[in-house]
Enzyme design. Structure first.
Site, PDB file in Angstrom:
ATOM      1  N   ASP A   1       0.872  -1.172   0.000  1.00 38.66           N
ATOM      2  CA  ASP A   1       0.000   0.000   0.000  1.00 38.66           C
ATOM      3  C   ASP A   1       0.911   1.225   0.000  1.00 38.66           C
ATOM      4  O   ASP A   1       1.424   1.632   1.044  1.00 38.66           O
ATOM      5  CB  ASP A   1      -0.899  -0.006   1.233  1.00 38.66           C
ATOM      6  CG  ASP A   1      -1.840   1.188   1.268  1.00 38.66           C
ATOM      7  OD1 ASP A   1      -2.245   1.663   0.188  1.00 38.66           O
ATOM      8  OD2 ASP A   1      -2.176   1.642   2.377  1.00 38.66           O
TER       9      ASP A   1
ATOM     10  N   GLU B   1      -1.688  -1.316  -4.824  1.00 37.53           N
ATOM     11  CA  GLU B   1      -2.960  -0.623  -5.033  1.00 37.53           C
ATOM     12  C   GLU B   1      -2.787   0.467  -6.089  1.00 37.53           C
ATOM     13  O   GLU B   1      -1.797   1.196  -6.087  1.00 37.53           O
ATOM     14  CB  GLU B   1      -3.433  -0.002  -3.722  1.00 37.53           C
ATOM     15  CG  GLU B   1      -4.792   0.661  -3.829  1.00 37.53           C
ATOM     16  CD  GLU B   1      -5.283   1.183  -2.494  1.00 37.53           C
ATOM     17  OE1 GLU B   1      -6.461   0.971  -2.196  1.00 37.53           O
ATOM     18  OE2 GLU B   1      -4.489   1.797  -1.753  1.00 37.53           O
TER      19      GLU B   1
ATOM     20  N   ASP C   1      -2.136   1.092   7.133  1.00 35.95           N
ATOM     21  CA  ASP C   1      -1.434   0.850   5.872  1.00 35.95           C
ATOM     22  C   ASP C   1      -0.994  -0.608   5.761  1.00 35.95           C
ATOM     23  O   ASP C   1      -1.068  -1.206   4.686  1.00 35.95           O
ATOM     24  CB  ASP C   1      -0.225   1.781   5.751  1.00 35.95           C
ATOM     25  CG  ASP C   1      -0.639   3.235   5.850  1.00 35.95           C
ATOM     26  OD1 ASP C   1      -1.112   3.779   4.845  1.00 35.95           O
ATOM     27  OD2 ASP C   1      -0.516   3.807   6.943  1.00 35.95           O
TER      28      ASP C   1
END
Length: 175
Positions: free
Chosen positions: A16, A76, A148
């Site tokens: 992430d 992502e 995260d």
């Protein structure tokens, strides 16, 4: 009669990306079974110049890659927000997140935030608390210390569920 194929566990790194904190999560997937391996975050010094912060993110991810030796990685996709400068900086952190695994020969898949939420929660518009609650069910041994890191585990889970199609798309692009 031939024997059924043996499924080998595959180690997956979810990332992430973020400039202040880049989350990472490692799982193993074997068929539909998921096993938590590790998670954490890389937190560069915010007082450093941008290039130095990006370098710290790279060094942190390189350590994760060396320690956990994943076979595949997923990141992502970036969403565009109203602050163009922030979006560009996030894009730079995302570039590092994609580069680190690529430098060691690992294919990197990308997933939209809504697909990640839909895969883990069942709905494309879930909040972080719902994701963390579902992670406790899917990966009971996981105790991510940051949102995260939790998001990175969700990205890895998404890749475990969608990896066949994602890898075919990657191979088609590379051909």
């Amino acid at each position: 009669m031939s024997a059924p194929p043996i499924r080998q566990p595959i180690r997956i790194l979810g990332i992430d990306p973020g400039l202040r904190r880049t989350g990472w999560g490692v799982i193993e997937s074997c068929g539909n079974r998921l096993v938590f391996i590790g998670c954490g975050s890389v937190e560069p010094d915010n007082d450093l110049p941008l290039a130095s912060r990006l370098l710290e993110i790279h060094h942190g991810l390189a350590k994760v890659l060396a320690e956990f030796v994943p076979a595949e990685a997923a990141v992502e996709q970036t969403f565009v927000n109203k602050d163009a400068g922030a979006t560009l900086k996030l894009g730079q952190a995302r570039g590092i997140a994609m580069l680190a695994p690529a430098l060691v020969g690992i294919a990197v898949a990308e997933y939209a935030p809504n697909l990640i939420k839909k895969t883990v929660i069942g709905a494309g518009h879930a909040d972080k608390a719902q994701i963390q609650m579902m992670l406790k069910i899917l990966l009971p041994k996981a105790e991510p210390k940051t949102a995260d890191a939790a998001d990175a585990l969700a990205i890895a889970i998404t890749h475990a569920h969608h990896r066949g199609g994602a890898l075919l798309r990657l191979k088609a692009v590379q051909a």
